[in-house]
Scaffold this motif. Structure first.
Motif, PDB file in Angstrom:
ATOM      1  N   ARG A   1       0.839  -1.205   0.000  1.00  0.00           N
ATOM      2  CA  ARG A   1       0.000   0.000   0.000  1.00  0.00           C
ATOM      3  C   ARG A   1       0.876   1.259   0.000  1.00  0.00           C
ATOM      4  NH1 ARG A   1      -2.874   3.184   3.288  1.00  0.00           N
ATOM      5  NH2 ARG A   1      -1.819   2.430   5.145  1.00  0.00           N
TER       6      ARG A   1
ATOM      7  N   SER B 266      -6.467   9.595  -0.766  1.00  0.00           N
ATOM      8  CA  SER B 266      -5.116  10.071  -0.507  1.00  0.00           C
ATOM      9  C   SER B 266      -5.027  11.579  -0.719  1.00  0.00           C
ATOM     10  CB  SER B 266      -4.124   9.348  -1.422  1.00  0.00           C
ATOM     11  OG  SER B 266      -4.321   9.768  -2.752  1.00  0.00           O
TER      12      SER B 266
ATOM     13  N   SER C 108     -10.805   6.737   2.726  1.00  0.00           N
ATOM     14  CA  SER C 108      -9.683   6.041   2.116  1.00  0.00           C
ATOM     15  C   SER C 108      -9.024   6.862   1.009  1.00  0.00           C
ATOM     16  CB  SER C 108     -10.163   4.699   1.556  1.00  0.00           C
ATOM     17  OG  SER C 108     -11.135   4.964   0.577  1.00  0.00           O
TER      18      SER C 108
END
Ligand SMILES: Nc1ncnc2c1ncn2[C@@H]1O[C@H](COP(=O)(O)OP(=O)(O)OP(=O)(O)O)[C@@H](O)[C@H]1O
Ligand SMILES: [Mg+2]
Length: 380
Positions: A193, A336, A334
Motif C-alpha cells: 500500500r 489520498s 480512504s
C-alpha cells in the motif's frame, strides 16, 4: 495616456490619426472588450474582443443599443450616466452581465468620457474571473512542485527499504506458524500500500511531457467506458460535445488521467452524497478570447478549448474549498488527496487553467487547454 486615448477616438471616427496611425488596428487587437456608446447608449464602435464577449458581430451591434442587451435596471446604465454627468472615469470591478444572451460574472468595467464626441462613453471590460482563475492556478503550481520534490525523496528513502521489508516478510512467511503468518501477510500488504502511494506521488516528477494532437473526445469516451464498467456503474452519463473541436496539444495518457480523476471524484461525490439519480455530464467546447499571460512565458497564451466534468452531487465541502488542489486534502476515509493535485499539475504542465464552480447539486470542474497551433506558447 490621454493623448493616446484621443488618437484612438479619432481613428474610430474614421479620420486619419496623425501620431499613432494604427490606433484602430491596436484597438481591434486589444484582448479586452472595448465599446463606444453614443449619447443614446447605442453602439458606435466595438472591437473584436467585444464582439466575442457580447456574442454579436460589429454589424449587428451597430443596429443595437445597450438596452437591447441588458435589463433597464442594470448597473451599467448608472455607470454610463455617471461618466457622462461627471465627465470622469468610473470603474466597477465586479459586474455581472446576465440576460438571455449573456452570462458573465466578475467583469471589471471602466467607463471614460470621449471629449471629442460629447455624450459618448468608452467602456473597457475585463474578465476578472479569468485573472482570478490564473491566480489560483499559480498557487496550485507551487503545491505540485512541492509534491514532486517530496516524491523524489520518498522514492529514494522509502521505496528501497520498503522492498527490503517486503522481501523479509515474504521469507518469514514460509517458516512461521499459521497464527504468525497473518502478521507477515499484513506487513506485505501494508508495504504494497505504501509503495502504491509513493508510485502515485512519483507521477508528480518534473519530467518534460511529450505532446501531440490529442482528440479529447476519444479521451473522454475512454474514461466514460472505464467508469460505466467500474466505479461509475449506475450513474447516468450525458455528453455535450462540440464535434468540431480541434485537437488538444497535449499528452494523451496524462489527459486520460486528468479526466479520470475528475470523473472518479464526481462518481464518489454522488455515491457518498447518497444522490438517487446520479448524473455526470461531460462537456467540450470552444471559447474565444481566453488569453492569459503567464509568468515565465513571453506570449499570451490562447486557451480556447474547454473540457468540463459536471456532477449533481452534494458539492465541495466549504472547509476544503480554498485548498482543494493541495496534495493530501481529502474528505474521504480512504482518499489520498492526490487526485486533484495531480490534475492541477498536469493541467499546468500543459499550460492550461482550471476553474471550479460548486454548489449543492451542481459541481463543475472546467479545464481551459491550448490548441495544437499554439506550440510556441508552451511554458514548459
Ligand atoms: N466533484 C466533487 N464533488 C464534491 N467534492 C469533491 C469533488 N471533487 C473533489 N471533491 C473534494 O475534494 C477532495 C479532494 O479530491 P482529490 O481527488 O484530490 O482527493 P480524493 O478524491 O479524496 O483522493 P484520491 O483522488 O487520491 O483517491 C475530495 O476528498 C472531495 O472532498
Ligand atoms: Mg479523487
Amino acid at each position: 495616456m490621454k493623448g493616446g486615448m484621443r488618437n484612438a477616438a479619432v481613428a474610430v471616427l474614421g479620420r486619419p490619426a496623425p501620431v499613432l496611425p494604427d490606433a484602430g488596428v491596436v484597438l481591434s487587437a486589444l484582448p479586452m472588450p472595448v465599446v463606444v456608446l453614443d449619447a443614446d447608449n447605442r453602439f458606435t464602435f466595438v472591437n473584436h474582443a467585444a464582439e466575442h464577449f457580447l456574442g454579436l458581430s460589429a454589424g449587428q451591434l451597430r443596429q443595437l443599443g445597450l438596452k437591447d442587451l441588458l435589463p433597464a435596471d442594470h448597473p451599467a446604465f448608472l455607470l454610463v450616466a455617471q461618466v457622462r454627468q461627471g465627465e470622469v472615469t468610473i470603474a466597477d470591478h465586479d459586474m455581472s452581465f446576465e440576460s438571455p444572451r449573456l452570462n458573465k460574472r466578475g467583469i471589471a468595467v471602466q467607463g471614460t468620457p470621449l471629449p471629442e464626441e460629447p455624450g459618448s462613453v468608452l467602456l473597457v471590460l475585463a474578465d476578472a474571473s479569468a485573472a482570478r482563475a490564473l491566480d489560483r492556478q499559480l498557487t496550485y503550481r507551487s503545491a505540485a512542485r512541492s509534491v514532486s520534490g517530496m516524491a523524489a525523496i520518498l522514492a529514494h528513502e522509502v521505496k528501497n527499504p520498503l522492498s527490503g521489508i517486503r522481501g523479509a516478510a515474504q521469507l518469514l512467511e514460509g517458516s512461521v506458524s499459521d497464527a504468525d503468518r497473518e502478521l507477515t501477510v499484513l506487513i506485505r500488504d501494508e508495504a504494497d500500500r505504501i509503495r502504491a502511494l509513493v508510485d502515485r506521488m512519483e507521477m508528480f516528477g518534473a519530467k518534460p511531457i511529450e505532446r501531440s494532437a490529442v482528440n479529447i473526445h476519444r479521451v473522454m469516451e475512454h474514461v466514460r467506458r472505464l467508469a460505466e464498467n467500474g466505479f461509475g456503474a449506475g450513474i447516468r452519463f450525458t455528453e455535450i460535445y462540440d464535434p468540431s473541436l480541434p485537437p488538444v496539444h497535449g499528452n494523451r495518457d496524462q489527459l486520460v488521467q486528468v479526466v479520470l480523476n475528475l470523473v472518479k471524484n464526481a462518481a464518489e461525490a454522488i455515491s457518498l452524497g447518497g444522490v438517487e439519480s446520479g448524473e455526470i455530464t461531460l462537456i467540450t467546447g470552444y471559447e474565444h478570447g481566453v488569453r492569459v499571460a503567464v509568468p515565465g512565458c513571453e506570449k499570451r497564451m490562447h486557451l480556447p478549448l474547454v473540457v468540463a466534468v459536471r456532477d449533481n452531487g452534494p458539492g465541495i465541502p466549504d472547509d476544503i474549498r480554498s485548498n482543494l488542489f493541495d496534495p493530501f486534502v481529502t474528505c474521504k476515509a480512504s482518499g489520498s488527496g492526490l487526485g486533484l493535485a495531480l490534475v492541477a499539475k498536469i493541467v499546468s504542465d500543459h499550460g492550461g487553467l482550471i476553474e471550479v464552480d460548486s454548489r449543492p447539486g451542481r459541481t463543475e470542474f472546467r479545464l481551459h487547454l491550448p490548441m495544437l497551433s499554439d506550440d510556441a506558447t508552451d511554458p514548459a
